[in-house]
Design a protein around this motif. Structure first.
Motif, short mmCIF file in Angstrom:
data_model
loop_
_atom_site.label_atom_id
_atom_site.label_comp_id
_atom_site.label_asym_id
_atom_site.label_seq_id
_atom_site.Cartn_x
_atom_site.Cartn_y
_atom_site.Cartn_z
N VAL A 145 65.22 47.74 23.92
CA VAL A 145 64.08 46.88 24.25
C VAL A 145 63.90 46.76 25.77
O VAL A 145 62.80 46.43 26.24
N GLY A 146 64.95 47.06 26.54
CA GLY A 146 64.82 47.03 28.00
C GLY A 146 64.65 48.41 28.62
O GLY A 146 64.55 48.53 29.84
N SER A 147 64.57 49.45 27.78
CA SER A 147 64.57 50.83 28.28
C SER A 147 63.16 51.33 28.58
O SER A 147 62.66 52.26 27.94
N VAL A 148 62.52 50.72 29.55
CA VAL A 148 61.13 51.07 29.89
C VAL A 148 61.04 52.49 30.44
O VAL A 148 60.22 53.30 29.99
N ASP A 149 61.89 52.82 31.40
CA ASP A 149 61.83 54.16 32.00
C ASP A 149 62.21 55.24 31.00
O ASP A 149 61.60 56.32 30.97
N GLU A 150 63.22 54.96 30.18
CA GLU A 150 63.66 55.94 29.20
C GLU A 150 62.60 56.19 28.14
O GLU A 150 62.45 57.32 27.64
N ALA A 151 61.83 55.15 27.80
CA ALA A 151 60.73 55.33 26.84
C ALA A 151 59.67 56.26 27.42
O ALA A 151 59.07 57.07 26.69
N ASP A 152 59.45 56.16 28.73
CA ASP A 152 58.49 57.07 29.37
C ASP A 152 59.00 58.51 29.31
O ASP A 152 58.23 59.45 29.12
N ASP A 172 61.30 40.71 33.76
CA ASP A 172 59.93 40.94 34.24
C ASP A 172 58.91 41.05 33.11
O ASP A 172 57.72 41.26 33.35
N GLY A 173 59.37 40.91 31.86
CA GLY A 173 58.46 40.92 30.72
C GLY A 173 57.99 42.29 30.28
O GLY A 173 57.24 42.40 29.30
N ARG A 174 58.39 43.35 30.98
CA ARG A 174 57.94 44.70 30.61
C ARG A 174 58.62 45.15 29.32
O ARG A 174 59.80 44.88 29.08
N LEU A 175 57.86 45.87 28.49
CA LEU A 175 58.37 46.40 27.24
C LEU A 175 58.23 47.93 27.26
O LEU A 175 57.30 48.46 27.88
N PRO A 176 59.12 48.64 26.58
CA PRO A 176 58.99 50.09 26.52
C PRO A 176 57.74 50.52 25.76
O PRO A 176 57.28 49.81 24.84
N ALA A 177 57.18 51.67 26.14
CA ALA A 177 56.01 52.22 25.45
C ALA A 177 56.47 52.85 24.15
O ALA A 177 56.79 54.04 24.09
N ALA A 178 56.55 52.04 23.11
CA ALA A 178 57.05 52.49 21.81
C ALA A 178 56.68 51.45 20.76
O ALA A 178 56.25 50.34 21.09
#
Length: 588
Positions: A145-152, A172-178
């Protein structure tokens, strides 16, 4: 160590009223009220913990879309990889989805990162490798759920990513693109946010079985699978120390039965090597102190994949060899842990004035990175202050790997963030965290970390507190009374086994060190002609101290029923002891 004993106040009229209205014994009514369970409806729901009390999986935020995508991928024959975590929660979550998808005819495999080489969570290099080997869908469990860069990265590789997790969201509230399945996903309204990774995986597997059955009521083979999967979810739930309330209580209550009645080959062998197959009933404590440590040992020593294989295999022969190997790993883990614990304790004694230290930052060469977290937790509990343990590589030149644990009153996430200028990296949450640090920054980090903890806490915070549910006498501790208390099981986080106290107790025999490495303490104590046995786990070193105290004593303990060779008797798991001169404080 100084400890406050706090006795819970009790309103006898409310106890009597609940006893009459709910039809429960007085001791159970007293303990239920202490847990804020006050109405007959709440009592029956808590004590019965029926499977029908599980929430519909489609209510879980993000699950419907994720299940639809996975179901479509199964029908299309696409290669699906379950990306797990290396702890017992992650292993059981992975095992649930691998077994479930195999049952549905999926082309499925799994990847569990090596704790010592890859670290926690989704890893870009691992995703590239999975894509190179033909994966088109990756489903994370207990991480992501914190893997924003890895999802990209996954998107760039053409991987369809499904994230299932239960950990805290990014600051920072960001979520992975998934597609994300998470009980506390923003915008969701799931009734219970305390599921662990295996609990989330179980809900997803349940929904997939419903889709494959084209009905809410699943086909018999899938029903059998889900009943076995409840056992795996119970292991993950207890191991990850999530609240044993609401759905978690139901999963563990029924999972303990499932581990016997619907035992998978790997579970059969785990019960064998732990000798739990000789017990008539399993408890949550059996998971916490026997099953989970053996799975976690595999992860801590870089062999988590074998733990998942044990849970996923259908071969009794393979299960036997894997369980035996995990047993060996656990013996190794215990030896490493004991060695690091002794070295860390020696460092505390020789280098620190304990009473003056708001926190402890310890470092050693060659301390195994896989066990420093366990040792930090033991020391944080023993000394009731935050502990950071850092392992330096034996060859030198590499950053140190650190694990931090808090006894509860200090927020490690905030403390490490305040000292981040000294760190290469850090992560985690309030009670447990990890870090990387250069050796040249250790002294400055120790100073700033201790100063931050001191500024945010008080001297009183560092005095451990023992919450005592009730005072009793040994003569009241009958089998029937403890059986009544056992109605509140399974016990664990936020539903702890009750702590009682007794005063005017005398030693019947000198205390003895028992167990492997004499780690534990055994004692026979007598009060008003009644003698009971007490055990203090991990307290073998306190035998001489206890023997030196003048009688009579006060004891704080958890009452249990010891079942051995068909014989049942009441025993005590000792929490603390002191000379019988100090009255327990009654909470306001």
């Amino acid at each position: 160590m100084e400890r406050r004993w706090r006795l819970r106040p009790h309103d006898e009229s409310r106890i009597a009223a609940l006893e009459r209205a709910a039809g429960v014994p007085p001791v159970v009514a007293k303990l239920l009220l202490a847990r804020n369970i006050r109405t007959p409806e709440q009592v029956h729901s808590f004590l019965e913990a029926k499977l029908t009390g599980l929430h519909d999986p489609e209510m879980l935020p993000g699950l419907t879309a994720a299940a639809d995508r996975i179901h479509a991928a199964v029908r299309q024959g696409r290669r699906i990889v379950i990306y797990g975590d290396y702890d017992a929660d992650g292993m059981t979550a992975t095992g649930i989805l691998v077994r479930g998808l195999r049952l549905l005819g999926a082309n499925v495999g799994y990847h569990v990162p090596n704790r010592l080489e890859e670290g926690y969570g989704l890893n870009a290099a691992a995703l590239r490798k999975l894509a190179d080997h033909g994966a088109t869908m990756v489903i994370s469990v207990d991480c992501g759920v914190g893997s924003v860069d890895e999802a990209d990265v996954a998107r760039e590789l053409g991987l369809e990513l499904i994230v299932t997790d239960h950990h805290e969201l990014r600051d920072d509230g960001r979520l992975p693109a998934a597609e994300i399945v998470h009980p506390r996903l923003p915008g969701g309204a799931y009734p219970f946010g305390g599921l662990c990774g295996a609990g989330v995986a179980f809900k997803l597997a349940w929904a997939l079985c419903q889709r494959a059955s084209e009905a809410k009521r699943v086909k018999p083979a899938m029903r059998d699978f889900l009943l076995a999967a409840i056992g795996l979810a119970a292991i993950g739930t207890v191991a990850d120390v999530v609240p044993l309330l609401d759905e978690n209580r139901i999963l563990v209550r029924h999972g303990l039965i499932s581990l016997r009645e619907h035992a998978l080959p790997g579970i059969v062998e785990l019960l064998r090597v732990t000798k739990l197959d000789q017990k008539p009933h399993l408890s949550a404590e059996d998971i916490a102190f026997q099953l989970a440590p053996r799975l976690n040992a595999a992860g801590r020593l870089g062999q988590a994949t074998l733990g998942v294989e044990l849970l996923a295999t259908e071969s009794p022969e393979r299960a036997t060899s894997l369980a035996d190997y995990l047993q060996e790993l656990n013996v190794t883990r215990e030896s490493l842990e004991r060695s690091v614990y002794l070295a860390a304790s020696k460092q505390i004694k020789e280098q620190f004035e304990l009473e003056a230290e708001p926190a402890l930052v310890l470092a050693g060469v060659g301390w195994h990175p896989g066990v420093i977290g366990i040792v930090a937790g033991r020391l944080a509990e023993k000394h009731h202050r935050p502990v950071v343990m850092i392992s330096w590589d034996q060859l030198g030149g590499k950053p140190g790997t650190g694990s931090a644990r808090s006894p509860g009153y200090a927020n490690l996430h905030h403390a490490l963030a305040a000292c981040s200028r000294h760190l290469i990296s850090h992560g985690g949450h309030a009670a447990a965290a990890g870090l990387k640090i250069a050796e040249s920054n250790l002294a400055a980090f120790r100073t700033d970390f201790c100063e931050h903890v001191a500024a945010q806490t008080s001297r009183q915070d560092r005095v451990a507190e023992i919450q005592i549910d009730a005072e009793t006498t040994f003569s009241q501790l009958t089998l029937r009374t403890i059986e009544q208390i056992e109605q509140l099981a399974p016990f664990g986080h936020e539903n702890p086994r009750p702590v009682l106290c007794a005063s005017g107790v005398n030693l019947a025999d000198p205390p003895r060190r028992i167990g492997n490495g004499e780690r534990h303490l055994s004692v026979r104590v007598r009060q008003h002609g009644v003698t009971l046995r007490g055990v203090a786990f991990g307290q073998g070193e306190a035998a001489d101290e206890l023997a030196s105290l003048s009688s009579p004593l006060d004891l704080a303990f958890r009452p249990v029923i010891n079942e051995f060779n068909g014989f049942r008797k009441v025993e005590m798991h000792l929490v603390a002891w002191r000379p019988s001169t100090i009255p327990a404080t009654v909470q306001a």
